[in-house]
Design a protein around this motif. Structure first.
Motif, PDB file in Angstrom:
ATOM      1  N   MET A   1       0.832  -1.200   0.000  1.00 33.27           N
ATOM      2  CA  MET A   1       0.000   0.000   0.000  1.00 33.27           C
ATOM      3  C   MET A   1       0.866   1.250   0.000  1.00 33.27           C
ATOM      4  SD  MET A   1      -3.199  -0.681   2.549  1.00 33.27           S
ATOM      5  CE  MET A   1      -4.417  -1.913   2.203  1.00 33.27           C
ATOM      6  N   ALA A   2       0.363   2.269  -0.650  1.00 32.28           N
ATOM      7  CA  ALA A   2       1.085   3.527  -0.662  1.00 32.28           C
ATOM      8  C   ALA A   2       0.866   4.256   0.648  1.00 32.28           C
ATOM      9  CB  ALA A   2       0.613   4.390  -1.832  1.00 32.28           C
ATOM     10  N   ALA A   3       1.777   5.173   0.949  1.00 36.67           N
ATOM     11  CA  ALA A   3       1.652   5.971   2.166  1.00 36.67           C
ATOM     12  C   ALA A   3       0.776   7.171   1.899  1.00 36.67           C
ATOM     13  CB  ALA A   3       3.026   6.402   2.647  1.00 36.67           C
ATOM     14  N   SER A   4       0.048   7.600   2.901  1.00 37.37           N
ATOM     15  CA  SER A   4      -0.803   8.778   2.796  1.00 37.37           C
ATOM     16  C   SER A   4      -0.249   9.846   3.697  1.00 37.37           C
ATOM     17  CB  SER A   4      -2.239   8.440   3.213  1.00 37.37           C
ATOM     18  OG  SER A   4      -2.312   8.380   4.622  1.00 37.37           O
ATOM     19  N   PRO A   5      -0.691  11.111   3.543  1.00 36.07           N
ATOM     20  CA  PRO A   5      -0.238  12.168   4.431  1.00 36.07           C
ATOM     21  C   PRO A   5      -0.576  11.879   5.879  1.00 36.07           C
ATOM     22  CG  PRO A   5      -1.328  13.080   2.500  1.00 36.07           C
ATOM     23  CD  PRO A   5      -1.551  11.603   2.482  1.00 36.07           C
ATOM     24  N   LEU A   6      -1.537  11.007   6.121  1.00 34.92           N
ATOM     25  CA  LEU A   6      -1.943  10.705   7.491  1.00 34.92           C
ATOM     26  C   LEU A   6      -1.259   9.455   8.021  1.00 34.92           C
ATOM     27  CD1 LEU A   6      -5.742  11.352   7.032  1.00 34.92           C
ATOM     28  CD2 LEU A   6      -4.052  12.899   8.008  1.00 34.92           C
ATOM     29  N   TRP A  11      -7.685   0.787   4.837  1.00 32.73           N
ATOM     30  CA  TRP A  11      -8.491   0.266   3.727  1.00 32.73           C
ATOM     31  C   TRP A  11      -9.743   1.096   3.493  1.00 32.73           C
ATOM     32  CZ3 TRP A  11     -13.382  -1.566   4.764  1.00 32.73           C
ATOM     33  CH2 TRP A  11     -13.688  -1.816   6.097  1.00 32.73           C
ATOM     34  N   GLU A  12     -10.239   1.805   4.522  1.00 39.34           N
ATOM     35  CA  GLU A  12     -11.365   2.712   4.291  1.00 39.34           C
ATOM     36  C   GLU A  12     -10.964   3.842   3.356  1.00 39.34           C
ATOM     37  OE1 GLU A  12     -11.913   1.647   8.772  1.00 39.34           O
ATOM     38  OE2 GLU A  12     -10.243   2.094   7.435  1.00 39.34           O
ATOM     39  N   GLN A  13      -9.735   4.307   3.518  1.00 40.44           N
ATOM     40  CA  GLN A  13      -9.238   5.368   2.638  1.00 40.44           C
ATOM     41  C   GLN A  13      -9.108   4.869   1.212  1.00 40.44           C
ATOM     42  OE1 GLN A  13      -5.621   6.138   4.890  1.00 40.44           O
ATOM     43  NE2 GLN A  13      -6.462   8.052   5.673  1.00 40.44           N
ATOM     44  N   GLN A  14      -8.625   3.646   1.059  1.00 43.16           N
ATOM     45  CA  GLN A  14      -8.507   3.082  -0.281  1.00 43.16           C
ATOM     46  C   GLN A  14      -9.876   2.936  -0.928  1.00 43.16           C
ATOM     47  OE1 GLN A  14      -5.500   2.158  -2.061  1.00 43.16           O
ATOM     48  NE2 GLN A  14      -7.127   2.366  -3.580  1.00 43.16           N
ATOM     49  N   ILE A  19     -13.873   4.717  -4.927  1.00 41.46           N
ATOM     50  CA  ILE A  19     -15.204   5.225  -5.254  1.00 41.46           C
ATOM     51  C   ILE A  19     -15.110   6.527  -6.028  1.00 41.46           C
ATOM     52  CG2 ILE A  19     -17.314   6.202  -4.257  1.00 41.46           C
ATOM     53  CD1 ILE A  19     -17.062   4.169  -2.000  1.00 41.46           C
ATOM     54  N   VAL A  20     -14.238   7.417  -5.591  1.00 43.63           N
ATOM     55  CA  VAL A  20     -14.088   8.699  -6.286  1.00 43.63           C
ATOM     56  C   VAL A  20     -13.638   8.472  -7.727  1.00 43.63           C
ATOM     57  CG1 VAL A  20     -12.700  10.809  -6.386  1.00 43.63           C
ATOM     58  CG2 VAL A  20     -13.709  10.080  -4.213  1.00 43.63           C
ATOM     59  N   ARG A  21     -12.714   7.534  -7.939  1.00 41.92           N
ATOM     60  CA  ARG A  21     -12.260   7.253  -9.310  1.00 41.92           C
ATOM     61  C   ARG A  21     -13.399   6.709 -10.168  1.00 41.92           C
ATOM     62  NH1 ARG A  21      -7.200   5.848  -6.834  1.00 41.92           N
ATOM     63  NH2 ARG A  21      -7.920   3.721  -6.441  1.00 41.92           N
ATOM     64  N   LEU A  22     -14.200   5.800  -9.597  1.00 37.24           N
ATOM     65  CA  LEU A  22     -15.310   5.221 -10.364  1.00 37.24           C
ATOM     66  C   LEU A  22     -16.366   6.282 -10.683  1.00 37.24           C
ATOM     67  CD1 LEU A  22     -16.485   2.632 -11.578  1.00 37.24           C
ATOM     68  CD2 LEU A  22     -17.649   2.236  -9.409  1.00 37.24           C
ATOM     69  N   ALA A 314      -8.754  15.750   0.138  1.00 38.67           N
ATOM     70  CA  ALA A 314      -7.549  15.796  -0.690  1.00 38.67           C
ATOM     71  C   ALA A 314      -7.659  14.952  -1.957  1.00 38.67           C
ATOM     72  CB  ALA A 314      -6.346  15.325   0.134  1.00 38.67           C
ATOM     73  N   LEU A 315      -8.745  14.203  -2.123  1.00 40.08           N
ATOM     74  CA  LEU A 315      -8.889  13.353  -3.310  1.00 40.08           C
ATOM     75  C   LEU A 315      -9.343  14.177  -4.504  1.00 40.08           C
ATOM     76  CD1 LEU A 315     -10.693  10.214  -1.804  1.00 40.08           C
ATOM     77  CD2 LEU A 315      -8.292  10.394  -2.494  1.00 40.08           C
ATOM     78  N   PRO A 316      -8.611  14.192  -5.601  1.00 41.42           N
ATOM     79  CA  PRO A 316      -9.071  14.901  -6.805  1.00 41.42           C
ATOM     80  C   PRO A 316     -10.383  14.306  -7.308  1.00 41.42           C
ATOM     81  CG  PRO A 316      -6.741  14.294  -6.986  1.00 41.42           C
ATOM     82  CD  PRO A 316      -7.283  13.564  -5.797  1.00 41.42           C
ATOM     83  N   GLY A 317     -11.359  15.164  -7.577  1.00 41.30           N
ATOM     84  CA  GLY A 317     -12.636  14.691  -8.093  1.00 41.30           C
ATOM     85  C   GLY A 317     -13.620  14.248  -7.038  1.00 41.30           C
ATOM     86  N   HIS A 318     -13.372  14.599  -5.761  1.00 39.06           N
ATOM     87  CA  HIS A 318     -14.269  14.159  -4.691  1.00 39.06           C
ATOM     88  C   HIS A 318     -15.586  14.926  -4.663  1.00 39.06           C
ATOM     89  CE1 HIS A 318     -12.471  17.729  -2.730  1.00 39.06           C
ATOM     90  NE2 HIS A 318     -13.655  17.820  -2.173  1.00 39.06           N
TER      91      HIS A 318
END
Length: 508
Positions: A1-6, A11-14, A19-22, A314-318
């Motif tokens: 898994m990639a690291a996040s700023p937090l 897995w909730e973040q993933q 969902i945002v991508r879909l 921070a998610l693009p397209g949220h």
């Protein structure tokens, strides 16, 4: 898994990122409004292979596409891209309850005292009993016996918590009419208790388990409303200032007025009210736990009602449009039942879409005007429906041809309208999932124990997911919750699959 700023990407973040991508891939479908089906040529915007398959699909086959049982017999050859879209939408949405079960109306809850069933529809009985039992478990886990019910309405939940479960309840409601009804119902119940005593009246047949007697102490009612923009100590506003009784039942940032801790709940807290409850829980140590059931997502302000969490922000397209948030309020299970049974109610969207073309033809500047629900529209011919609907937007039906060839051609495409709306419904649970995931992550980011629980039966209570958060572990609160409800002798069924967010890694 990639690291996040937090830190480590939970897995909730993933799931939120997926969902945002879909949703971004299907943004035109997400933002489409079915009443524009003809005026904006929505059918032609679908991929040609989708048009071919959906155009020949029967309502039961569309129900299967939405997650219902296989209708049997040969079905359409769904394009792989459509199957992938449907599978991804279902996989990323929260599990909501029994998959594929036929809708059935709720019946009166035999586990609810008869005096608490008065003035309460079966659907609401189902909700207040289940949420009340969850709050009772929270009370036992936290040691708090005080509950604040925000947006209490006519007080049905507050009444069950106070009279039925013996909790000390403060009911906050900004609508004076609803608050007055709540106090009137309390007085009626107290009068009956004085006549018969606090024990349960004789029953024709024994209840499923012994019913506890009612306590003669009702909730305290406070007129007021929440202002999400105000700081914690000032958030409760009187509906018609000045109103001295409309104090803050939770006190200031340091605790309640008498130093006691409280539980906060909101059953179908509309729009920004649900995120406001979560913010106040996060900011005040005096709030030991919160149980929130949201609704009316289209009334969320964006922001601050959505997004709440740093991760989703921070998610693009949220971003979610008004139309997208409105779609999250649809009752997928109920519509799927209509598809499975070929209900005549399916024609309602086609009628409204045809009416929209007539409205714009007569007045081009008038787009999507609010046409109040035409009662039993499915039982009317289209001319009958239009004669009722057009005057509501200021148009004279006599000046508009209602049985032209063009109108007939559009009405013949009802199956396409139904298919298109079914596609938009595939995205509706995804939007609700993203909104609730955002709230869950907001609490996770602040270190709270939290979980999402499919507490109500979605077949007649579409907004059935309860967000529970506490300052103590939730394991004992959530353990066996489904089994307790599964033994009910009434029209209720427990979820057959456990939500992966319940109890979640931090709820233990």
């Amino acid at each position: 898994m990639a690291a996040s700023p937090l830190g480590t990407l939970h897995w909730e973040q993933q799931r939120a990122a997926d969902i945002v991508r879909l949703l971004s891939l299907y943004r035109p479908l997400l933002d489409a409004c079915v009443i524009d089906f003809f005026t904006e040529g929505l059918w032609a915007q679908l991929p040609p292979p989708w048009q071919t398959a959906l155009g020949s699909a029967t309502p039961p086959q569309l129900a299967h596409l939405l997650g219902g049982p296989d209708p049997g017999g040969p079905g359409p050859l769904w394009p792989l891209s459509l199957l992938a879209f449907a599978a991804a939408a279902r996989a990323l949405s929260f599990p909501r309850g029994p998959p594929g079960a036929a809708p059935r109306p709720p019946c009166h809850s035999r586990r609810l005292h008869p005096l608490l069933r008065r003035h309460v529809k079966p659907k609401k009985q189902h909700e207040i009993r289940r949420l009340g039992k969850l709050l009772q478990r929270l009370s036992q886990a936290t040691g708090c016996t005080r509950v604040v019910d925000v947006g209490a309405g006519q007080g049905h939940l507050s009444r069950f918590l106070a009279f039925g479960l013996g909790l000390s309840v403060t009911a906050v409601e900004g609508d004076a009419r609803l608050a007055g009804a709540a106090e009137r119902f309390d007085r009626e119940l107290l009068r009956e208790l004085h006549k018969t005593g606090a024990s349960a009246p004789p029953q024709r047949r024994p209840p499923p388990q012994p019913r506890s007697p009612l306590t003669p102490r009702g909730p305290q009612h406070i007129p007021g409303r929440l202002d999400p923009a105000l700081p914690w100590g000032e958030f409760l506003l009187p509906p018609h200032p000045p109103a001295p009784a409309a104090r803050n039942p939770l006190g200031g940032p340091g605790g309640a007025a008498d130093g006691a801790r409280v539980l906060v709940t909101g059953l179908h807290a509309c729009g920004d009210l649900s995120p406001a409850l979560l913010r106040h829980f996060a900011r005040s140590p005096s709030v030991a736990a919160v149980a929130s059931v949201g609704c009316c997502y289209m009334k969320l302000s964006t922001p601050p009602g959505y997004p709440l969490s740093s991760w989703v922000s921070a998610l693009p397209g949220h971003e979610l449009s008004y139309r997208a948030r409105e779609s999250a309020c649809h009752a997928l299970e109920q519509y799927r039942g209509r598809l499975r049974g070929g209900s005549p109610r399916l024609r309602a969207h086609c009628y409204r879409a045809v009416l929209e073309t007539l409205i714009r033809g007569a007045r081009p500047g008038l787009r999507r005007p609010g046409v109040q629900t035409v009662k039993k529209a499915h039982a009317l011919s289209f001319p009958q429906y239009a004669r009722l609907g057009l005057p509501r937007v200021g148009l004279d039906p006599a000046s508009i041809p209602l049985d032209s060839d063009a109108v007939g051609t559009m009405l013949e495409q009802q199956h396409k309208v139904v298919a298109f709306f079914s596609l938009t419904l595939l995205l509706a649970p995804l939007v609700e999932t993203l909104i609730l995931l955002d709230r869950l992550l907001y609490l996770r980011e602040r270190g709270f124990h939290c979980a999402l629980v499919p507490l109500f039966d979605p077949r007649f209570s579409p907004r059935n997911l309860v967000l529970v958060a506490a300052r103590c572990p939730l394991g004992t609160v959530l353990a066996g919750l489904e089994e307790e409800d599964g033994s009910e002798d009434e029209a209720e069924s427990p979820p057959e699959e456990q939500s992966p967010l319940r109890p979640g890694p931090q709820a233990q």
